[in-house]
Design a protein around this motif. Structure first.
Motif, PDB file in Angstrom:
ATOM      1  N   SER A 212      22.500  30.505  58.727  1.00  0.00           N
ATOM      2  CA  SER A 212      23.130  31.500  58.254  1.00  0.00           C
ATOM      3  C   SER A 212      23.285  32.837  59.077  1.00  0.00           C
ATOM      4  CB  SER A 212      22.595  31.762  56.678  1.00  0.00           C
ATOM      5  OG  SER A 212      21.325  32.400  56.955  1.00  0.00           O
ATOM      6  N   LEU A 213      23.893  33.983  58.588  1.00  0.00           N
ATOM      7  CA  LEU A 213      24.024  35.141  59.086  1.00  0.00           C
ATOM      8  C   LEU A 213      22.460  35.721  59.153  1.00  0.00           C
ATOM      9  CD1 LEU A 213      27.133  36.799  57.778  1.00  0.00           C
ATOM     10  CD2 LEU A 213      26.399  36.192  60.096  1.00  0.00           C
ATOM     11  N   ARG A 214      21.730  35.366  58.093  1.00  0.00           N
ATOM     12  CA  ARG A 214      20.200  35.950  58.262  1.00  0.00           C
ATOM     13  C   ARG A 214      19.273  35.247  59.234  1.00  0.00           C
ATOM     14  NH1 ARG A 214      18.068  35.917  51.993  1.00  0.00           N
ATOM     15  NH2 ARG A 214      19.184  33.770  51.916  1.00  0.00           N
ATOM     16  N   THR A 217      20.625  36.566  62.950  1.00  0.00           N
ATOM     17  CA  THR A 217      20.158  37.970  63.050  1.00  0.00           C
ATOM     18  C   THR A 217      18.682  38.520  62.901  1.00  0.00           C
ATOM     19  OG1 THR A 217      20.676  38.763  60.744  1.00  0.00           O
ATOM     20  CG2 THR A 217      22.660  38.625  62.626  1.00  0.00           C
ATOM     21  N   LEU A 226      30.027  39.897  58.606  1.00  0.00           N
ATOM     22  CA  LEU A 226      30.402  40.070  60.112  1.00  0.00           C
ATOM     23  C   LEU A 226      31.977  40.909  60.138  1.00  0.00           C
ATOM     24  CD1 LEU A 226      30.283  38.592  62.846  1.00  0.00           C
ATOM     25  CD2 LEU A 226      31.967  36.699  61.936  1.00  0.00           C
TER      26      LEU A 226
END
Length: 263
Positions: A212-214, A217, A226
């Protein structure tokens, strides 16, 4: 992806060649083929077929070289590149196959012939592993970066090689008992290859599930968004290494693989 046909031809034909030689030498070591009614010319015919498959694959490999005059450089990076290791292992395998067939024809037995045969088998298996590792080391593609990748290369080569050897023994008139043993090996290895391919499909279904984005990053907030496409715009990697097919289409492709190859 739109892979080079020459690479597909190399991979398939070299795999068939190493599979033929693997079972030929394996049967000979477990119980000498000569004692089971297989004459030297029949063994040499199987070696010739294995060499022909491997040689055709080697010839195809040069077709995707953009600067063919620099082909020698493909051998130079063997300490770092699986591609270079593949390039080195292929002629070793072909040389062992030709030598084994020649020694059989002139009646050489014992340690020398056994060493040549084992060398050919080992280099053939190593060749399949090297071919698989070319893709398995690409960590950014999780579906490739798995032990299943080289294992699939080895097992599919052995399965197709066993089928080809059985057909060869039938054509050259080998004893029916030897043909039956080869057919049993072909069925067994095809079943194992199918099971490993099924496990590969299962792994691919979950390869990106935890991403996921978590996780990408390192931030824990649920409000991450995003806002800049960055490298997500259409470029070489997104075009060549991404398949936009729907899950239903991918499922149909998998059944197509099962029907076209394994059955």
């Amino acid at each position: 992806m739109r892979p080079e046909w020459s690479i597909i031809i190399l991979t398939v034909l070299a795999g068939v060649g190493q599979g033929i030689f693997f079972f030929l030498v394996g049967f000979d070591l477990v119980s000498p083929l000569a004692d089971r009614g297989v004459n030297p010319w029949q063994v040499a015919a199987a070696c010739a077929l294995a060499a022909a498959f491997g040689g055709a694959g080697a010839g195809a490999s040069f077709l995707h070289l953009h600067n063919k005059q620099r082909a020698a450089k493909a051998f130079a990076q063997w300490r770092f590149s699986w591609l270079s290791r593949e390039a080195l292992l292929l002629p070793v395998f072909l040389g062992a196959v030709v030598m084994y067939g020649g020694l059989t024809l002139i009646g050489v037995t014992g340690v020398v012939r056994t060493v040549v045969g084992v060398t050919g088998v080992a280099s053939g298996i190593a060749l399949s592993v090297a071919q698989g590792m070319i893709y398995a080391v690409v960590k950014s593609i999780r579906e490739w970066a798995t032990p299943y990748t080289p294992l699939n290369f080895v097992l599919l080569g052995l399965a197709t090689g066993a089928v080809a050897l059985g057909a060869t023994f039938q054509i050259v008139g080998a004893p029916s008992a030897v043909i039956l043993t080869t057919v049993r090996a072909a069925i067994g290895f095809t079943a194992v290859a199918f099971a490993v391919k099924a496990l590969t499909f299962r792994f691919n279904d979950t390869a990106w599930r935890s991403t996921s984005l978590r996780t990408a990053t390192g931030f824990r907030s649920d409000e991450i968004m995003l806002t800049d496409t960055g490298c997500s715009y259409a470029h070489y990697n997104t075009k060549e290494y991404f398949d936009a097919a729907a899950k239903k289409e991918i499922g149909a492709m998998r059944w197509g693989v099962a029907v076209a190859h394994f059955l």
